[in-house]
Every structure is written in structure tokens, then in C-alpha cells.
Design a protein around this motif. Sequence first.
Motif, PDB file in Angstrom:
ATOM      1  N   ALA A  84       8.672   1.308  -6.573  1.00  0.00           N
ATOM      2  CA  ALA A  84       7.617   1.179  -5.672  1.00  0.00           C
ATOM      3  C   ALA A  84       8.229   1.384  -4.138  1.00  0.00           C
ATOM      4  O   ALA A  84       7.487   1.867  -3.378  1.00  0.00           O
ATOM      5  CB  ALA A  84       6.730  -0.173  -5.787  1.00  0.00           C
ATOM      6  N   GLY A  85       9.343   0.878  -3.927  1.00  0.00           N
ATOM      7  CA  GLY A  85       9.865   0.834  -2.404  1.00  0.00           C
ATOM      8  C   GLY A  85       8.817   0.401  -1.575  1.00  0.00           C
ATOM      9  O   GLY A  85       8.281  -0.757  -1.731  1.00  0.00           O
ATOM     10  N   SER A  86       8.967   0.941  -0.543  1.00  0.00           N
ATOM     11  CA  SER A  86       8.205   0.537   0.803  1.00  0.00           C
ATOM     12  C   SER A  86       6.989   1.629   1.129  1.00  0.00           C
ATOM     13  O   SER A  86       7.064   2.755   0.431  1.00  0.00           O
ATOM     14  CB  SER A  86       9.044   0.428   1.926  1.00  0.00           C
ATOM     15  OG  SER A  86       9.699   1.231   2.326  1.00  0.00           O
ATOM     16  N   GLY A  87       6.426   1.614   1.948  1.00  0.00           N
ATOM     17  CA  GLY A  87       5.425   2.565   2.514  1.00  0.00           C
ATOM     18  C   GLY A  87       3.886   1.899   2.531  1.00  0.00           C
ATOM     19  O   GLY A  87       3.759   0.671   2.507  1.00  0.00           O
ATOM     20  N   THR A  88       3.122   2.855   2.422  1.00  0.00           N
ATOM     21  CA  THR A  88       1.639   2.504   2.310  1.00  0.00           C
ATOM     22  C   THR A  88       1.284   1.845   1.039  1.00  0.00           C
ATOM     23  O   THR A  88       2.081   2.196   0.097  1.00  0.00           O
ATOM     24  CB  THR A  88       0.590   3.601   2.709  1.00  0.00           C
ATOM     25  OG1 THR A  88       0.857   4.520   1.550  1.00  0.00           O
ATOM     26  CG2 THR A  88       0.988   4.289   3.999  1.00  0.00           C
ATOM     27  N   LEU A  89       0.440   1.040   0.928  1.00  0.00           N
ATOM     28  CA  LEU A  89      -0.193   0.355  -0.445  1.00  0.00           C
ATOM     29  C   LEU A  89      -0.365   1.781  -1.328  1.00  0.00           C
ATOM     30  O   LEU A  89       0.052   1.699  -2.488  1.00  0.00           O
ATOM     31  CB  LEU A  89      -1.272  -0.322  -0.234  1.00  0.00           C
ATOM     32  CG  LEU A  89      -1.806  -0.976  -1.666  1.00  0.00           C
ATOM     33  CD1 LEU A  89      -0.768  -1.771  -2.466  1.00  0.00           C
ATOM     34  CD2 LEU A  89      -2.989  -1.812  -1.368  1.00  0.00           C
ATOM     35  N   LEU A 139       1.476  -6.699  -8.473  1.00  0.00           N
ATOM     36  CA  LEU A 139       0.444  -5.927  -7.751  1.00  0.00           C
ATOM     37  C   LEU A 139       0.204  -6.596  -6.288  1.00  0.00           C
ATOM     38  O   LEU A 139       0.200  -5.883  -5.445  1.00  0.00           O
ATOM     39  CB  LEU A 139      -0.969  -5.544  -8.500  1.00  0.00           C
ATOM     40  CG  LEU A 139      -0.618  -4.563  -9.566  1.00  0.00           C
ATOM     41  CD1 LEU A 139      -2.001  -4.829 -10.223  1.00  0.00           C
ATOM     42  CD2 LEU A 139      -0.315  -3.290  -9.175  1.00  0.00           C
ATOM     43  N   LEU A 140       0.116  -7.584  -6.035  1.00  0.00           N
ATOM     44  CA  LEU A 140       0.068  -8.641  -5.092  1.00  0.00           C
ATOM     45  C   LEU A 140       1.188  -8.397  -4.104  1.00  0.00           C
ATOM     46  O   LEU A 140       1.066  -8.273  -3.114  1.00  0.00           O
ATOM     47  CB  LEU A 140      -0.063 -10.213  -5.350  1.00  0.00           C
ATOM     48  CG  LEU A 140      -1.552 -10.760  -6.152  1.00  0.00           C
ATOM     49  CD1 LEU A 140      -1.310 -11.943  -6.629  1.00  0.00           C
ATOM     50  CD2 LEU A 140      -2.597 -10.642  -5.040  1.00  0.00           C
ATOM     51  N   SER A 141       2.426  -8.211  -4.585  1.00  0.00           N
ATOM     52  CA  SER A 141       3.570  -7.918  -3.782  1.00  0.00           C
ATOM     53  C   SER A 141       3.576  -6.782  -3.412  1.00  0.00           C
ATOM     54  O   SER A 141       4.139  -6.465  -2.189  1.00  0.00           O
ATOM     55  CB  SER A 141       4.833  -8.257  -4.800  1.00  0.00           C
ATOM     56  OG  SER A 141       5.123  -7.164  -5.450  1.00  0.00           O
ATOM     57  N   LEU A 142       2.729  -5.611  -3.494  1.00  0.00           N
ATOM     58  CA  LEU A 142       2.613  -4.453  -2.960  1.00  0.00           C
ATOM     59  C   LEU A 142       1.698  -4.536  -1.919  1.00  0.00           C
ATOM     60  O   LEU A 142       1.705  -3.458  -0.996  1.00  0.00           O
ATOM     61  CB  LEU A 142       2.346  -3.402  -4.231  1.00  0.00           C
ATOM     62  CG  LEU A 142       3.006  -3.023  -5.318  1.00  0.00           C
ATOM     63  CD1 LEU A 142       2.570  -2.175  -6.167  1.00  0.00           C
ATOM     64  CD2 LEU A 142       4.554  -3.030  -4.881  1.00  0.00           C
ATOM     65  N   ARG A 151      -8.385 -11.236  -0.090  1.00  0.00           N
ATOM     66  CA  ARG A 151      -8.410  -9.863  -0.062  1.00  0.00           C
ATOM     67  C   ARG A 151      -7.383  -9.231  -1.020  1.00  0.00           C
ATOM     68  O   ARG A 151      -7.447  -8.116  -1.579  1.00  0.00           O
ATOM     69  CB  ARG A 151      -8.135  -9.281   1.403  1.00  0.00           C
ATOM     70  CG  ARG A 151      -8.307  -7.845   1.537  1.00  0.00           C
ATOM     71  CD  ARG A 151      -8.137  -7.356   2.829  1.00  0.00           C
ATOM     72  NE  ARG A 151      -8.174  -5.834   3.065  1.00  0.00           N
ATOM     73  CZ  ARG A 151      -7.945  -5.470   4.271  1.00  0.00           C
ATOM     74  NH1 ARG A 151      -7.361  -6.125   5.452  1.00  0.00           N
ATOM     75  NH2 ARG A 151      -8.040  -3.984   4.595  1.00  0.00           N
ATOM     76  N   ARG A 152      -6.142  -9.845  -0.848  1.00  0.00           N
ATOM     77  CA  ARG A 152      -5.059  -9.292  -1.438  1.00  0.00           C
ATOM     78  C   ARG A 152      -5.149  -9.236  -3.100  1.00  0.00           C
ATOM     79  O   ARG A 152      -5.263  -8.226  -4.145  1.00  0.00           O
ATOM     80  CB  ARG A 152      -3.692  -9.969  -1.451  1.00  0.00           C
ATOM     81  CG  ARG A 152      -3.064  -9.628   0.019  1.00  0.00           C
ATOM     82  CD  ARG A 152      -2.098 -10.503   0.703  1.00  0.00           C
ATOM     83  NE  ARG A 152      -0.869 -10.276  -0.370  1.00  0.00           N
ATOM     84  CZ  ARG A 152      -0.252 -11.190  -0.873  1.00  0.00           C
ATOM     85  NH1 ARG A 152      -0.432 -12.362  -0.654  1.00  0.00           N
ATOM     86  NH2 ARG A 152       0.862 -11.085  -1.734  1.00  0.00           N
ATOM     87  N   GLU A 193      -8.876   1.231   2.557  1.00  0.00           N
ATOM     88  CA  GLU A 193      -8.961  -0.304   2.522  1.00  0.00           C
ATOM     89  C   GLU A 193      -7.653  -0.676   3.428  1.00  0.00           C
ATOM     90  O   GLU A 193      -7.752  -1.521   4.294  1.00  0.00           O
ATOM     91  CB  GLU A 193      -8.386  -0.682   1.195  1.00  0.00           C
ATOM     92  CG  GLU A 193      -8.203  -2.168   1.047  1.00  0.00           C
ATOM     93  CD  GLU A 193      -9.686  -3.069   1.230  1.00  0.00           C
ATOM     94  OE1 GLU A 193      -9.721  -4.088   2.025  1.00  0.00           O
ATOM     95  OE2 GLU A 193     -10.557  -2.367   0.899  1.00  0.00           O
ATOM     96  N   GLU A 194      -6.519   0.074   3.439  1.00  0.00           N
ATOM     97  CA  GLU A 194      -5.439  -0.339   4.418  1.00  0.00           C
ATOM     98  C   GLU A 194      -5.878  -0.001   5.819  1.00  0.00           C
ATOM     99  O   GLU A 194      -5.410  -0.476   6.642  1.00  0.00           O
ATOM    100  CB  GLU A 194      -4.034   0.496   3.928  1.00  0.00           C
ATOM    101  CG  GLU A 194      -2.946  -0.229   4.537  1.00  0.00           C
ATOM    102  CD  GLU A 194      -1.591   0.025   3.424  1.00  0.00           C
ATOM    103  OE1 GLU A 194      -0.652  -0.541   3.843  1.00  0.00           O
ATOM    104  OE2 GLU A 194      -1.811   0.814   2.803  1.00  0.00           O
TER     105      GLU A 194
END
Length: 197
Positions: A84-89, A139-142, A151-152, A193-194
Motif C-alpha cells: 500500500a505504501g504511501s500516497g492518497t487513500l 484499512l483504518l491504517s490507510l 469518519r475513518r 472523500e479525501e
Amino acid sequence: MESAGYRRSAGTSRGEARRQELLEAVVEDLAANGLVDFSLRRAARAAGATHKVLLYHFAGVDDLLVQAVDRLRERRIDTSLAVAGSGTLASRVAALWPVLTDPRFGHRVLEQSTGLAMYDPTRYAKFGREATDRYLPALLSLCPPDWAAERRAEVAEMVLATLRGLLLDRVTGGDEEGIAAGLRALLRALEREEQSG
């Protein structure tokens, strides 16, 4: 369902090592062949052992099945988080899809186990809500850490429900183009959403 856990082999490092070896062989068989016709006899063949050896190390066929499916699920979650790495959701969720559909992680088995939970919730409850409870922390961690907890939680539940639906559709012979369209719609919803802050 029988109580989870192995029986007579408990308490020794040699017994635990053998139990893990047997479990790993059964996991590989499930990943390759799915749940259809799963039995203690088939598991014993896959593990190169007798069914009595399996019953020495596990509390029965249900215990073995639950532990094997759990192992596949953990592999899938761990690998998903790694990619999943980093970046947008949206980009992080998009990165999960190839892992979720990879046969090495028993994609058919994990979706088939959902069917077992629907068919016999008393016996296979672990494949229902308990499985959901294992995916939600990942999924919450993303989700962006600055979002409110509620919201998370809502977004993680939406992502899980949508991905699970797409995966079930895929396993039951769904239209690949329709599944891809559904995934794109999920990703667009996550982008919106983001962006909404």
C-alpha cells in the motif's frame, strides 16, 4: 465448532514445529485448490501425513480449516499493507487490488469462506464478522490520520464492503469489465472523500 487450537502436541517446541509444518502444507493446498471438497483426508494427503497425525496436532477438521484460512488471511493482510505504501487513500487502496486477487494468497478460499459463514454461521462465525474485524484495522491504517475516528471507521467499512463485494463477484463468475468499473468508482469516491477535507 470444536475449540480452536491443537491438542496433544502442545507444550513442546518439536510438536509446535511439526504442527506449523503440517499447517503450512494445508495452507498451500487450500490456496491452490480452494475449499471445495476440503476434508481431513485431503488435508492429510497435502501434508504428506495421515489423518491421525493431523488429529494429534489439531482439534479436528474445523480447527485445521479455521487455522489455515486465518493463515491465508494474515498473509493477504500483511502483503497488502506492505504494498500500500504511501500516497492518497485511493492510490493505497488501488495498490491492494492485485494482492487481493493474487492466487498465492488464496483469494478463492477467502471468498469461499465467506460463503461458509453465511451457510452455517454457528459453525463458521470466524469467517464472518471476525474476519471483518481482522481487515478493518488494516484499512483504518490507510486512512488519513487527521480524520476523526468515526469518519475513518465509516470509510474503512465502505472500502471493505465494496472490495468484498467485488471479490465475491469475481469468484462467482462476474464480469471483469464490470468489476473493474466498480473498483474505479470506489477509487473516485475515495478521492472525493479525501478532497472534502
